[in-house]
Design a protein around this motif. Sequence first.
Motif, PDB file in Angstrom:
ATOM      1  N   PRO A  17       0.825  -1.232   0.000  1.00  0.00           N
ATOM      2  CA  PRO A  17       0.000   0.000   0.000  1.00  0.00           C
ATOM      3  C   PRO A  17       0.855   1.276   0.000  1.00  0.00           C
ATOM      4  CG  PRO A  17      -0.868  -1.604   1.569  1.00  0.00           C
ATOM      5  CD  PRO A  17       0.457  -2.152   1.093  1.00  0.00           C
ATOM      6  N   HIS A  18       2.070   1.161   0.533  1.00  0.00           N
ATOM      7  CA  HIS A  18       2.957   2.324   0.562  1.00  0.00           C
ATOM      8  C   HIS A  18       4.100   2.118  -0.432  1.00  0.00           C
ATOM      9  CE1 HIS A  18       4.687  -0.672   3.236  1.00  0.00           C
ATOM     10  NE2 HIS A  18       5.867  -0.067   3.117  1.00  0.00           N
ATOM     11  N   PRO A  19       4.257   2.986  -1.413  1.00  0.00           N
ATOM     12  CA  PRO A  19       5.383   2.872  -2.356  1.00  0.00           C
ATOM     13  C   PRO A  19       6.693   3.012  -1.590  1.00  0.00           C
ATOM     14  CG  PRO A  19       3.724   4.409  -3.167  1.00  0.00           C
ATOM     15  CD  PRO A  19       3.373   4.116  -1.748  1.00  0.00           C
ATOM     16  N   HIS A  20       7.711   2.240  -2.004  1.00  0.00           N
ATOM     17  CA  HIS A  20       8.979   2.297  -1.297  1.00  0.00           C
ATOM     18  C   HIS A  20      10.099   1.881  -2.243  1.00  0.00           C
ATOM     19  CE1 HIS A  20       7.461  -1.812  -0.933  1.00  0.00           C
ATOM     20  NE2 HIS A  20       8.726  -2.213  -0.854  1.00  0.00           N
ATOM     21  N   CYS A  21      11.341   2.095  -1.769  1.00  0.00           N
ATOM     22  CA  CYS A  21      12.519   1.755  -2.584  1.00  0.00           C
ATOM     23  C   CYS A  21      13.446   0.837  -1.809  1.00  0.00           C
ATOM     24  CB  CYS A  21      13.289   3.014  -2.978  1.00  0.00           C
ATOM     25  SG  CYS A  21      12.352   4.102  -4.080  1.00  0.00           S
ATOM     26  N   HIS A  22      14.175   0.016  -2.526  1.00  0.00           N
ATOM     27  CA  HIS A  22      15.221  -0.826  -1.949  1.00  0.00           C
ATOM     28  C   HIS A  22      16.555  -0.411  -2.560  1.00  0.00           C
ATOM     29  CE1 HIS A  22      12.482  -3.710   0.000  1.00  0.00           C
ATOM     30  NE2 HIS A  22      11.698  -3.530  -1.065  1.00  0.00           N
ATOM     31  N   LEU A  23      17.545  -0.250  -1.709  1.00  0.00           N
ATOM     32  CA  LEU A  23      18.888   0.137  -2.165  1.00  0.00           C
ATOM     33  C   LEU A  23      19.852  -1.006  -1.879  1.00  0.00           C
ATOM     34  CD1 LEU A  23      20.981   2.195  -3.206  1.00  0.00           C
ATOM     35  CD2 LEU A  23      21.163   3.028  -0.837  1.00  0.00           C
ATOM     36  N   VAL A  24      20.521  -1.458  -2.898  1.00  0.00           N
ATOM     37  CA  VAL A  24      21.537  -2.498  -2.762  1.00  0.00           C
ATOM     38  C   VAL A  24      22.842  -1.924  -3.320  1.00  0.00           C
ATOM     39  CG1 VAL A  24      22.207  -4.861  -3.320  1.00  0.00           C
ATOM     40  CG2 VAL A  24      19.783  -4.275  -3.122  1.00  0.00           C
ATOM     41  N   TYR A  25      23.907  -2.023  -2.515  1.00  0.00           N
ATOM     42  CA  TYR A  25      25.182  -1.488  -3.018  1.00  0.00           C
ATOM     43  C   TYR A  25      26.330  -2.409  -2.613  1.00  0.00           C
ATOM     44  CZ  TYR A  25      26.260   0.214   1.721  1.00  0.00           C
ATOM     45  OH  TYR A  25      26.527   0.296   3.046  1.00  0.00           O
TER      46      TYR A  25
END
Length: 457
Positions: A17-25
């Motif tokens: 329901p909530h847009p979100h981001c995943h960061l992989v580095y």
Amino acid sequence: MGITDTQYLLVRHLDQPHPHCHLVYNRVGNNGQTISDKNIKIRNAKVCRALTEKYGLHLAPGKESVHRERLREPDKTKYEIYDAIKTNLPNCGNWNDLELRLKEHGIAMRYKYCGSTNQKQGVLFSKNGFEFSGSKIDRQFSYSKLNRHFAQAQQQTQYRATLAKRFHAAIGKYRSAYTDLFDHIGRSGNKGRIIADSINFGGSIGTLPLPPNDLSVGLSAAQLQRKPGESSEEHIARITALLNTVAEAMAIAAMEQRRKLRDRKANKPKMKLYTPTTYDHYLPKEEYPEFSVLSNNLIMACAGCNQKKSDYWKYDNNQSRAILHFYQDIIPNTQFLFADLIYTKGNVPSMKYSTNYNLLPANIRQIAEGHFNRLELLAKYSDHLDHVLTELMDRRAEEHHFHTLTRHQIICQLQNISAQLKNRLGNNYWKAIAYDAISRHQQFLDDFISGEEFRLI
């Protein structure tokens, strides 16, 4: 966040329901050096807040808005501990209360000590194999802040208990003064007009009657209601003071009613050294406020004696009383006050009073001595010889048979006046003692029989 010169992947997800981001580095940079992850969570939170404020995004209000069902360990347990403390803390008055309530939720609590001492400097909470310090659960749950909360809670509890005690005492004084006043008004023939309102406090206090509107000691239900913005403690303190003030006014009004009733019943007013015009607090109201409206603590007194007594009621060097209480003390009718009529230079009569306290029982002797000394009664009696001599002169002028009486008959007349006064007002009434002294003085009797006018001091 200090993540530069390395491979990274940023993916946006819309599966919730909530847009979100995943960061992989890649923590190994292009130069082969390892990128530090020290305080990564703190730096991450700082960057997220900065981006949120920069772009006007929604800032979560706090832990209450976190979706517990989406949490994983150890955050899931941390939030369970947070919720348990938040829910139970308002009902805990000390650390023991909190520990017992958390134990019901499967949460253990232990203290962190300063070195090898017994001085506590921290608190830790554990559940499901995870342990967190209070400040890690939430900053408001650190040891110092929780300790301050309990100290304030105890102070508040004590303050509320004191307020409640004073309030119930004020209710008792008010009821007593109300009954005392309106019982006397009823007996004086005004029962039909006493129709009062009342206010219901509920609980153990119940209904409290209010004085009728046509009396000077007014109190309305509106005055006892809680005002807008007034805390419960402020409300109780205010109406306690109000009830005490009204109770004192009603007690004084009842005393005045009794005095008027006595005056109406008496055939004629009794002569006093001074007419009582004030009420003295036998026990000072500043030192004993709980007795300030008690009728037995309000003693009628002339203004001069009231002022001389002031707050004095016991000897300064010990706890023994030094003022007679005419409602409580049993004063024997044994004569201990005496007087001698003497002539000063210029042939002026004066009266010298004296006392013999040894004639009194031991339990009242010291009190009577302190009473006479503090109020300077012997000097007051001496100063009022003119009252007695004026009465005699008037009696001689009005009762013509006085001129035909012998010396012995005049002595008997004076002694009879003294006996009548003692019968009504006691064997130590100052004027009766004066008549005794006059009846014994030969020169005065000679002058009185010859019609001599006396020059008075």
